[in-house]
Write a protein that holds these residues in place. Structure first.
Motif, mmCIF file in Angstrom:
data_model
loop_
_atom_site.group_PDB
_atom_site.id
_atom_site.type_symbol
_atom_site.label_atom_id
_atom_site.label_comp_id
_atom_site.label_asym_id
_atom_site.label_seq_id
_atom_site.Cartn_x
_atom_site.Cartn_y
_atom_site.Cartn_z
ATOM 1 N N GLN A 155 0.641 -1.357 0.187
ATOM 2 C CA GLN A 155 0.226 0.022 -0.299
ATOM 3 C C GLN A 155 0.907 1.601 -0.230
ATOM 4 O O GLN A 155 0.400 2.517 -0.968
ATOM 5 C CB GLN A 155 -1.164 0.116 1.303
ATOM 6 N N LEU A 156 1.757 1.088 0.650
ATOM 7 C CA LEU A 156 2.764 2.262 0.221
ATOM 8 C C LEU A 156 2.989 2.437 -0.672
ATOM 9 O O LEU A 156 3.594 3.667 -1.045
ATOM 10 C CB LEU A 156 4.362 2.214 1.159
ATOM 11 N N LYS A 157 3.896 1.734 -1.917
ATOM 12 C CA LYS A 157 4.468 1.500 -2.989
ATOM 13 C C LYS A 157 3.406 2.106 -3.951
ATOM 14 O O LYS A 157 3.388 3.273 -4.914
ATOM 15 C CB LYS A 157 4.893 0.218 -3.260
ATOM 16 N N LYS A 158 1.657 1.918 -3.806
ATOM 17 C CA LYS A 158 0.719 2.732 -3.866
ATOM 18 C C LYS A 158 0.243 3.342 -4.627
ATOM 19 O O LYS A 158 0.273 4.558 -4.919
ATOM 20 C CB LYS A 158 -0.814 1.785 -3.824
ATOM 21 N N GLU A 159 0.153 3.777 -2.532
ATOM 22 C CA GLU A 159 0.566 5.749 -2.308
ATOM 23 C C GLU A 159 1.549 6.403 -3.264
ATOM 24 O O GLU A 159 1.439 7.781 -3.309
ATOM 25 C CB GLU A 159 1.183 5.447 -1.166
ATOM 26 N N MET A 160 2.846 5.745 -3.449
ATOM 27 C CA MET A 160 4.478 6.298 -3.923
ATOM 28 C C MET A 160 4.013 7.017 -5.502
ATOM 29 O O MET A 160 3.742 7.743 -6.241
ATOM 30 C CB MET A 160 5.310 5.878 -3.913
ATOM 31 N N ALA A 161 2.591 6.341 -6.147
ATOM 32 C CA ALA A 161 2.114 6.337 -7.580
ATOM 33 C C ALA A 161 1.027 7.133 -7.766
ATOM 34 O O ALA A 161 0.267 7.382 -8.627
ATOM 35 C CB ALA A 161 2.000 5.176 -7.706
ATOM 36 N N ALA A 162 0.335 7.497 -6.692
ATOM 37 C CA ALA A 162 -0.900 8.457 -6.392
ATOM 38 C C ALA A 162 -0.907 9.739 -6.771
ATOM 39 O O ALA A 162 0.265 10.098 -6.270
ATOM 40 C CB ALA A 162 -1.191 8.070 -4.224
ATOM 41 N N SER A 163 -1.527 10.724 -7.480
ATOM 42 C CA SER A 163 -1.389 11.378 -8.422
ATOM 43 C C SER A 163 -0.819 12.369 -7.070
ATOM 44 O O SER A 163 -0.011 13.233 -7.994
ATOM 45 C CB SER A 163 -3.080 11.828 -8.645
ATOM 46 N N HIS A 164 -1.376 12.668 -6.129
ATOM 47 C CA HIS A 164 -0.588 13.065 -4.762
ATOM 48 C C HIS A 164 0.549 13.574 -4.726
ATOM 49 O O HIS A 164 1.114 14.064 -3.634
ATOM 50 C CB HIS A 164 -1.403 13.997 -3.303
ATOM 51 N N ASN A 165 1.246 12.024 -5.097
ATOM 52 C CA ASN A 165 2.549 11.980 -4.479
ATOM 53 C C ASN A 165 3.985 11.720 -6.548
ATOM 54 O O ASN A 165 4.763 12.017 -5.637
ATOM 55 C CB ASN A 165 2.562 10.965 -3.502
ATOM 56 N N ARG A 166 3.690 11.371 -6.574
ATOM 57 C CA ARG A 166 3.739 10.681 -7.779
ATOM 58 C C ARG A 166 4.825 11.840 -8.099
ATOM 59 O O ARG A 166 5.598 10.958 -9.261
ATOM 60 C CB ARG A 166 3.516 10.186 -9.044
ATOM 61 N N LYS A 167 4.251 13.293 -8.666
ATOM 62 C CA LYS A 167 5.891 14.155 -8.893
ATOM 63 C C LYS A 167 6.032 15.071 -8.446
ATOM 64 O O LYS A 167 6.447 16.303 -8.251
ATOM 65 C CB LYS A 167 4.648 14.745 -10.031
#
Length: 147
Positions: A125-137
């Motif tokens: 889930q942390l890896k998914k959170e890294m890819a979330a729109s608010h974290n990915r960039k």
């Protein structure tokens, strides 16, 4: 995600048996090889201190970066979540920028903890959170820096 019997079976797996199951899964490797976890100290009979690794997801600022984490399972695990802290510096909305601690109010896997969640699930889930729109960039600290 669920270990130690089927969900709703009413069987409560003792803490050490549960942690042994998790250790076995962690040693076998997880999915595509971008997540791993294991014990910090093989001599710790209470199995409290763990290390996790996440390789950042594709098509994000995290791509190819290797993030190290520390997970600590106190005596009440798995009834309560482990504490989770990034050792590698990272800029994410759910991570304290000064300490690397994952904020339970902002990372709901920890905030809404369920007994059948595992360390593998936390890392996934942390890896998914890294890819979330608010974290990915988000701009990231230099690679190879630590809290």
């Amino acid at each position: 995600m669920t270990l130690g019997g089927s969900a709703g079976s009413g069987i409560v797996v003792p803490r050490n048996f549960r942690l042994l199951e998790e250790l076995e899964r962690g040693e076998k490797g997880i999915g595509d090889g971008t997540l791993s976890y294991g014990m910090d100290d093989g001599d710790d009979i209470y199995m409290r201190s763990w290390t996790g690794t996440i390789i950042g997801p594709l098509n994000t600022v995290h791509e190819g970066r290797i993030y190290q984490l520390k997970l600590f399972c106190d005596k009440d695990y798995p009834d309560t979540p482990p504490s989770v802290r990034f050792h590698s510096r990272i800029n994410m909305t759910c991570v304290n920028p000064d300490t690397g601690v994952v904020d339970t109010r902002k990372f709901l896997v920890l905030g809404n903890w369920q007994r059948d969640y595992t360390m593998e699930y936390i890392l996934t889930q942390l890896k998914k959170e890294m890819a979330a729109s608010h974290n990915r960039k988000l701009v990231q600290p230099p690679e190879g820096t630590y809290f």
